[in-house]
Design a protein around this motif. Structure first.
Motif, PDB file in Angstrom:
ATOM      1  N   LYS A  57       0.857  -1.185   0.000  1.00 41.20           N
ATOM      2  CA  LYS A  57       0.000   0.000   0.000  1.00 41.20           C
ATOM      3  C   LYS A  57       0.890   1.231   0.000  1.00 41.20           C
ATOM      4  O   LYS A  57       1.941   1.244   0.638  1.00 41.20           O
ATOM      5  CB  LYS A  57      -0.899  -0.011   1.245  1.00 41.20           C
ATOM      6  CG  LYS A  57      -1.759   1.232   1.430  1.00 41.20           C
ATOM      7  CD  LYS A  57      -2.744   1.065   2.575  1.00 41.20           C
ATOM      8  CE  LYS A  57      -2.085   0.896   3.915  1.00 41.20           C
ATOM      9  NZ  LYS A  57      -3.053   0.761   5.022  1.00 41.20           N
ATOM     10  N   ALA A  59       0.560   4.781   1.237  1.00 46.92           N
ATOM     11  CA  ALA A  59      -0.300   5.687   1.999  1.00 46.92           C
ATOM     12  C   ALA A  59       0.120   7.150   1.865  1.00 46.92           C
ATOM     13  O   ALA A  59      -0.693   8.050   2.048  1.00 46.92           O
ATOM     14  CB  ALA A  59      -0.287   5.282   3.476  1.00 46.92           C
ATOM     15  N   ASN A  60       1.385   7.391   1.560  1.00 48.20           N
ATOM     16  CA  ASN A  60       1.903   8.755   1.485  1.00 48.20           C
ATOM     17  C   ASN A  60       1.889   9.222   0.031  1.00 48.20           C
ATOM     18  O   ASN A  60       2.833   8.999  -0.713  1.00 48.20           O
ATOM     19  CB  ASN A  60       3.321   8.801   2.061  1.00 48.20           C
ATOM     20  CG  ASN A  60       3.982  10.147   1.832  1.00 48.20           C
ATOM     21  OD1 ASN A  60       3.300  11.167   1.761  1.00 48.20           O
ATOM     22  ND2 ASN A  60       5.294  10.151   1.679  1.00 48.20           N
ATOM     23  N   ARG A  61       0.812   9.857  -0.358  1.00 55.11           N
ATOM     24  CA  ARG A  61       0.661  10.357  -1.719  1.00 55.11           C
ATOM     25  C   ARG A  61       0.389  11.848  -1.701  1.00 55.11           C
ATOM     26  O   ARG A  61      -0.262  12.367  -0.797  1.00 55.11           O
ATOM     27  CB  ARG A  61      -0.497   9.662  -2.435  1.00 55.11           C
ATOM     28  CG  ARG A  61      -0.416   8.140  -2.509  1.00 55.11           C
ATOM     29  CD  ARG A  61       0.638   7.662  -3.493  1.00 55.11           C
ATOM     30  NE  ARG A  61       1.958   7.573  -2.885  1.00 55.11           N
ATOM     31  CZ  ARG A  61       3.071   7.289  -3.544  1.00 55.11           C
ATOM     32  NH1 ARG A  61       3.032   7.110  -4.847  1.00 55.11           N
ATOM     33  NH2 ARG A  61       4.212   7.210  -2.911  1.00 55.11           N
ATOM     34  N   SER A  62       0.889  12.554  -2.717  1.00 53.26           N
ATOM     35  CA  SER A  62       0.674  13.996  -2.783  1.00 53.26           C
ATOM     36  C   SER A  62      -0.772  14.339  -3.139  1.00 53.26           C
ATOM     37  O   SER A  62      -1.327  15.317  -2.651  1.00 53.26           O
ATOM     38  CB  SER A  62       1.607  14.626  -3.832  1.00 53.26           C
ATOM     39  OG  SER A  62       2.955  14.453  -3.463  1.00 53.26           O
ATOM     40  N   ARG A  63      -1.379  13.498  -3.995  1.00 53.25           N
ATOM     41  CA  ARG A  63      -2.735  13.788  -4.465  1.00 53.25           C
ATOM     42  C   ARG A  63      -3.662  12.634  -4.147  1.00 53.25           C
ATOM     43  O   ARG A  63      -3.262  11.476  -4.135  1.00 53.25           O
ATOM     44  CB  ARG A  63      -2.740  14.034  -5.984  1.00 53.25           C
ATOM     45  CG  ARG A  63      -1.939  15.238  -6.373  1.00 53.25           C
ATOM     46  CD  ARG A  63      -1.844  15.522  -7.855  1.00 53.25           C
ATOM     47  NE  ARG A  63      -2.526  14.607  -8.747  1.00 53.25           N
ATOM     48  CZ  ARG A  63      -2.391  14.656 -10.084  1.00 53.25           C
ATOM     49  NH1 ARG A  63      -1.594  15.565 -10.629  1.00 53.25           N
ATOM     50  NH2 ARG A  63      -3.032  13.805 -10.856  1.00 53.25           N
ATOM     51  N   ILE A  64      -4.926  12.937  -3.942  1.00 56.03           N
ATOM     52  CA  ILE A  64      -5.893  11.907  -3.571  1.00 56.03           C
ATOM     53  C   ILE A  64      -6.165  10.940  -4.718  1.00 56.03           C
ATOM     54  O   ILE A  64      -6.614   9.806  -4.512  1.00 56.03           O
ATOM     55  CB  ILE A  64      -7.206  12.559  -3.076  1.00 56.03           C
ATOM     56  CG1 ILE A  64      -8.044  11.541  -2.287  1.00 56.03           C
ATOM     57  CG2 ILE A  64      -7.987  13.167  -4.241  1.00 56.03           C
ATOM     58  CD1 ILE A  64      -9.194  12.164  -1.530  1.00 56.03           C
ATOM     59  N   ASP A  65      -5.883  11.356  -5.954  1.00 54.71           N
ATOM     60  CA  ASP A  65      -6.139  10.477  -7.094  1.00 54.71           C
ATOM     61  C   ASP A  65      -4.918   9.633  -7.464  1.00 54.71           C
ATOM     62  O   ASP A  65      -4.943   8.910  -8.460  1.00 54.71           O
ATOM     63  CB  ASP A  65      -6.602  11.288  -8.316  1.00 54.71           C
ATOM     64  CG  ASP A  65      -5.575  12.322  -8.771  1.00 54.71           C
ATOM     65  OD1 ASP A  65      -4.621  12.604  -8.006  1.00 54.71           O
ATOM     66  OD2 ASP A  65      -5.727  12.851  -9.893  1.00 54.71           O
ATOM     67  N   SER A  66      -3.844   9.704  -6.667  1.00 48.59           N
ATOM     68  CA  SER A  66      -2.654   8.895  -6.936  1.00 48.59           C
ATOM     69  C   SER A  66      -2.919   7.432  -6.593  1.00 48.59           C
ATOM     70  O   SER A  66      -3.729   7.122  -5.701  1.00 48.59           O
ATOM     71  CB  SER A  66      -1.463   9.403  -6.126  1.00 48.59           C
ATOM     72  OG  SER A  66      -1.090  10.705  -6.523  1.00 48.59           O
ATOM     73  N   THR A  68      -2.721   4.009  -4.892  1.00 50.88           N
ATOM     74  CA  THR A  68      -2.347   3.606  -3.538  1.00 50.88           C
ATOM     75  C   THR A  68      -2.210   2.096  -3.376  1.00 50.88           C
ATOM     76  O   THR A  68      -1.588   1.638  -2.417  1.00 50.88           O
ATOM     77  CB  THR A  68      -3.369   4.114  -2.505  1.00 50.88           C
ATOM     78  OG1 THR A  68      -4.666   3.598  -2.833  1.00 50.88           O
ATOM     79  CG2 THR A  68      -3.402   5.633  -2.482  1.00 50.88           C
ATOM     80  N   SER A 244       3.651   4.030  -9.453  1.00 53.32           N
ATOM     81  CA  SER A 244       4.161   4.799  -8.314  1.00 53.32           C
ATOM     82  C   SER A 244       5.662   4.985  -8.455  1.00 53.32           C
ATOM     83  O   SER A 244       6.396   4.028  -8.728  1.00 53.32           O
ATOM     84  CB  SER A 244       3.840   4.077  -7.001  1.00 53.32           C
ATOM     85  OG  SER A 244       4.331   4.797  -5.891  1.00 53.32           O
TER      86      SER A 244
END
Length: 272
Positions: A57, A59-66, A68, A244
């Motif tokens: 997973k 969890a640390n993404r800049s954008r919510i649509d990245s 995961t 990613s």
């Protein structure tokens, strides 16, 4: 720590550095097996102790649509299947306290992400599983401060702990590796250099992290020359379309050549 404590690890008497490598995120079983098969062949040929890495997973993404992940249990089962099929140890990163016990059922090494390495409850949860714990040094932390993170693991009666340096923030959108920190951190624990994350260029205006993969060989050579115990590299057979961290991953086609060069450097410095 003694890396022989990691289950299934091979070639520990070769005198080589050890390697944590694989894709950033598990995108599916086929891609995981394709990458693992190549890495196992290369590391067996060169007698490099190898741990397959894959995030179940992100969890640390800049954008919510990245991207995961494909589902926690689904991804963890793929990592476990890779380990069983190729008889190699595995590592994945965890993000919440509850992840520790869950992931420990599937992998051999639990990794604490750099942004979370000061989270005492998370580190303790990982340590109490009895698994080897890989502590990523925060981009915002000094090498000296990592002794406290290591001590948290040791205080849980778990001596299987390592530190991984993944660069230090250099301004807002760049990273730099301070090689002076490697011997400092080796006073506290086995120390790894994360080559590919050290070359990230975070906080881009697009919300997608950039990178400098053209410098992977340069930083890797320097790390081995300094005497780091292990190296961490993310790789993919099609980085441009990876879901990613594609911007800083090493293309799988270049992996063997780089390993041959690093093994040669390791053999040379062991003479001094």
């Amino acid at each position: 720590m003694d890396i022989n404590n990691i289950p299934l690890i091979k070639h520990t008497d070769s005198g080589n550095f050890f390697l944590l490598a694989g894709p950033c995120a598990i995108e599916g079983e086929e891609m995981a097996f394709k990458i693992a098969e190549r890495l196992v062949r290369i590391t067996d040929d060169l007698k490099i102790p190898f741990v397959f890495k894959g995030s179940f997973k992100k969890a640390n993404r800049s954008r919510i649509d990245s991207f995961t992940g494909i589902g926690d249990e689904k991804a963890l089962k793929i990592i476990q299947k890779v380990g069983e099929a190729f008889k190699v140890p595995t590592v994945t990163d965890i993000h919440e306290n509850s992840d520790a016990a869950m992931a420990a059922q599937y992998v051999d090494v639990l990794q604490i992400p750099a942004f979370l390495v000061r989270q005492t409850d998370l580190v303790v949860a990982a340590a109490k599983t009895g698994k080897t714990v890989n502590l990523k040094k925060g981009q915002f932390m000094s090498p000296e401060s990592m002794k406290h993170a290591v001590q948290k693991v040791l205080d849980c009666q778990n001596e299987n702990v390592m530190i991984t340096d993944r660069g230090t923030m250099f301004g807002y959108q760049d990273m730099i590796v301070d090689f002076r920190g490697i011997p400092t951190m080796q006073q506290y624990a086995t120390t790894v250099l994360d080559i590919t994350h050290s070359l990230q260029q975070p906080n881009q205006s697009s919300g997608v992290t950039g990178g400098r993969p053209d410098l992977i060989e340069t930083v890797a050579k320097a790390g081995i020359a300094v005497g780091v115990d292990g190296i961490f590299i993310e790789t993919h057979f099609d980085p441009a379309h990876a879901k990613s961290d594609g911007a800083n991953m090493l293309h799988l086609d270049y992996f063997e050549d780089l390993m041959k060069k690093l093994v040669a450097i390791r053999q040379t410095i062991r003479q001094f």
